[in-house]
Enzyme design. Sequence first.
Site, PDB file in Angstrom:
ATOM      1  N   CYS A  94      33.197  47.870  43.471  1.00 13.95           N
ATOM      2  CA  CYS A  94      33.966  47.559  42.191  1.00 13.95           C
ATOM      3  C   CYS A  94      35.239  46.509  42.578  1.00 13.95           C
ATOM      4  O   CYS A  94      35.816  46.772  43.464  1.00 13.95           O
ATOM      5  CB  CYS A  94      34.620  48.572  41.132  1.00 13.95           C
ATOM      6  SG  CYS A  94      35.528  48.109  40.132  1.00 13.95           S
TER       7      CYS A  94
ATOM      8  N   CYS B 240      32.270  40.860  39.013  1.00 17.46           N
ATOM      9  CA  CYS B 240      32.037  42.301  38.668  1.00 17.46           C
ATOM     10  C   CYS B 240      30.699  42.865  39.073  1.00 17.46           C
ATOM     11  O   CYS B 240      29.821  42.458  38.585  1.00 17.46           O
ATOM     12  CB  CYS B 240      32.245  42.043  37.089  1.00 17.46           C
ATOM     13  SG  CYS B 240      32.316  43.740  36.422  1.00 17.46           S
TER      14      CYS B 240
ATOM     15  N   GLU C 248      44.430  47.918  37.357  1.00 18.03           N
ATOM     16  CA  GLU C 248      45.118  47.422  36.215  1.00 18.03           C
ATOM     17  C   GLU C 248      46.546  47.695  36.029  1.00 18.03           C
ATOM     18  O   GLU C 248      47.365  46.888  36.300  1.00 18.03           O
ATOM     19  CB  GLU C 248      44.454  47.693  34.902  1.00 18.03           C
ATOM     20  CG  GLU C 248      42.804  47.238  34.835  1.00 18.03           C
ATOM     21  CD  GLU C 248      42.952  45.816  34.492  1.00 18.03           C
ATOM     22  OE1 GLU C 248      43.605  45.239  33.808  1.00 18.03           O
ATOM     23  OE2 GLU C 248      41.715  45.163  34.968  1.00 18.03           O
TER      24      GLU C 248
ATOM     25  N   ASP D 170      35.357  38.839  34.864  1.00 13.40           N
ATOM     26  CA  ASP D 170      35.333  40.094  35.219  1.00 13.40           C
ATOM     27  C   ASP D 170      35.820  40.784  33.733  1.00 13.40           C
ATOM     28  O   ASP D 170      36.351  39.929  32.951  1.00 13.40           O
ATOM     29  CB  ASP D 170      36.283  40.504  36.283  1.00 13.40           C
ATOM     30  CG  ASP D 170      36.436  41.838  36.633  1.00 13.40           C
ATOM     31  OD1 ASP D 170      35.338  42.319  36.728  1.00 13.40           O
ATOM     32  OD2 ASP D 170      37.456  42.503  36.862  1.00 13.40           O
ATOM     33  N   SER D 171      35.763  42.164  33.814  1.00 13.49           N
ATOM     34  CA  SER D 171      36.144  42.663  32.605  1.00 13.49           C
ATOM     35  C   SER D 171      37.824  42.784  32.799  1.00 13.49           C
ATOM     36  O   SER D 171      38.495  42.934  31.509  1.00 13.49           O
ATOM     37  CB  SER D 171      36.041  44.493  32.751  1.00 13.49           C
ATOM     38  OG  SER D 171      36.319  45.119  33.637  1.00 13.49           O
TER      39      SER D 171
ATOM     40  N   HIS E 239      37.763  45.672  41.453  1.00 13.39           N
ATOM     41  CA  HIS E 239      39.043  46.379  41.329  1.00 13.39           C
ATOM     42  C   HIS E 239      39.765  47.067  42.325  1.00 13.39           C
ATOM     43  O   HIS E 239      40.819  46.915  42.479  1.00 13.39           O
ATOM     44  CB  HIS E 239      39.034  47.327  39.954  1.00 13.39           C
ATOM     45  CG  HIS E 239      39.174  46.752  38.581  1.00 13.39           C
ATOM     46  ND1 HIS E 239      38.313  46.045  37.921  1.00 13.39           N
ATOM     47  CD2 HIS E 239      40.229  46.410  37.825  1.00 13.39           C
ATOM     48  CE1 HIS E 239      38.689  45.517  36.689  1.00 13.39           C
ATOM     49  NE2 HIS E 239      39.992  45.555  36.450  1.00 13.39           N
TER      50      HIS E 239
END
Length: 271
Positions: free
Chosen positions: A186, A72, A150, A8-9, A188
Site C-alpha cells: 500500500c 495506489c 495520513e 491515490d485515495s 501509504h
Amino acid sequence: MKRALIFDSGVGGLSVVRALRAAGADLIVDYLADTAWLPYGERPDEALRVRIPALLAALSAVAAPDIVVLACNTASTLALAETRAVLPVPVVGVVPAVKPAAAASRTGVIGLLATPATVGRAYTDRLIAEHAANMVVLRAGSADLVRCAEEALAGAAPDPGRIRKALEPLLDHPKGAAMDVLVLACTHFPLLRDALSQACPGVALIDSSEAVARRVIAVARPSSASSGLRLGDAFLTQSGTAEAVFRGEGFRAARAVLPDHPFTVEPLQGV
Ligand code: DGL
C-alpha cells in the site's frame, strides 16, 4: 516539460512522488487525492471500479497530463484496465512487489502488508502464484495503518501499539518468526517505514515506489533538459488536513475539487 498526474485515495502517492524526485525525473507533477472516499480499502469494489476512472477522466480533461500514475495498490489491482480504457494517455499502476520480495527472501517466508481489499484480490493471488508459488506468504490487511500514515504526515508520531496491531497477523503467525521480507503493498506504508522497521527488526521492507518511478520515466520519456521534478497542483475531493500536507510537500496549491459524481472541475489558472 511533460506533466504526470499522480492519483491515490490520500497522501500515499507521496511515496511515489518522492521516488520520482529521487530518480531525478524531469516532470511536472500534479496530484489527485480522493480524500472524500479514503480509505479505499474499505470501499466496495464495484463502486471504486466506476469512481476511479470517472474521477481521473474528469480531472485529466482539465489538468492535461502526459501520463497518469495510479499510485495506489488498491486501485491498481482493481481498476487499471478500466482506467486505461477511458484515458488517452499511458497509465502506470502500482502493484504489490511480490517478485522482488520472493527473490530477496532467504527463509522462503515473506509477509504482505496491504489494505484489507488488496490482500484478498485475485490480482494479488495471481502475483503470488506467479512469483512466490513455492514460498509461504503471510498476509495482513489494515485500514488503520492507512489512517496512521495520513496522521503521521499531518504531524502525529505513529503509535507503536497501532503499528504492532496491524502487524499482529504476521508476527504472531506460527511461521512469523521466519519472515525475513515484508512487502509494503500500500503506497501509504512506506511513509511509516521507520515505525514499521522498529516493529519488525531484521525484516527487509520492500515496496514498489522505485520500480514505479523507473517505469514512469521510461514511459513518459521526459525531455533531457534535466531540471528535475517540479510540483504543480494537488487536488483533493474533500478539504481537510491533507491540504496542508500537500502544501508542505511543495505542491503549488491544494484545493478541493470534484466533490460528487458526476464531477465538475473548475478550470485551473495555469502552472
Ligand atoms: N494508498 C492506497 C494503496 O496503495 C490505498 C489506501 C486506502 O485504503 O485508501 O493501496
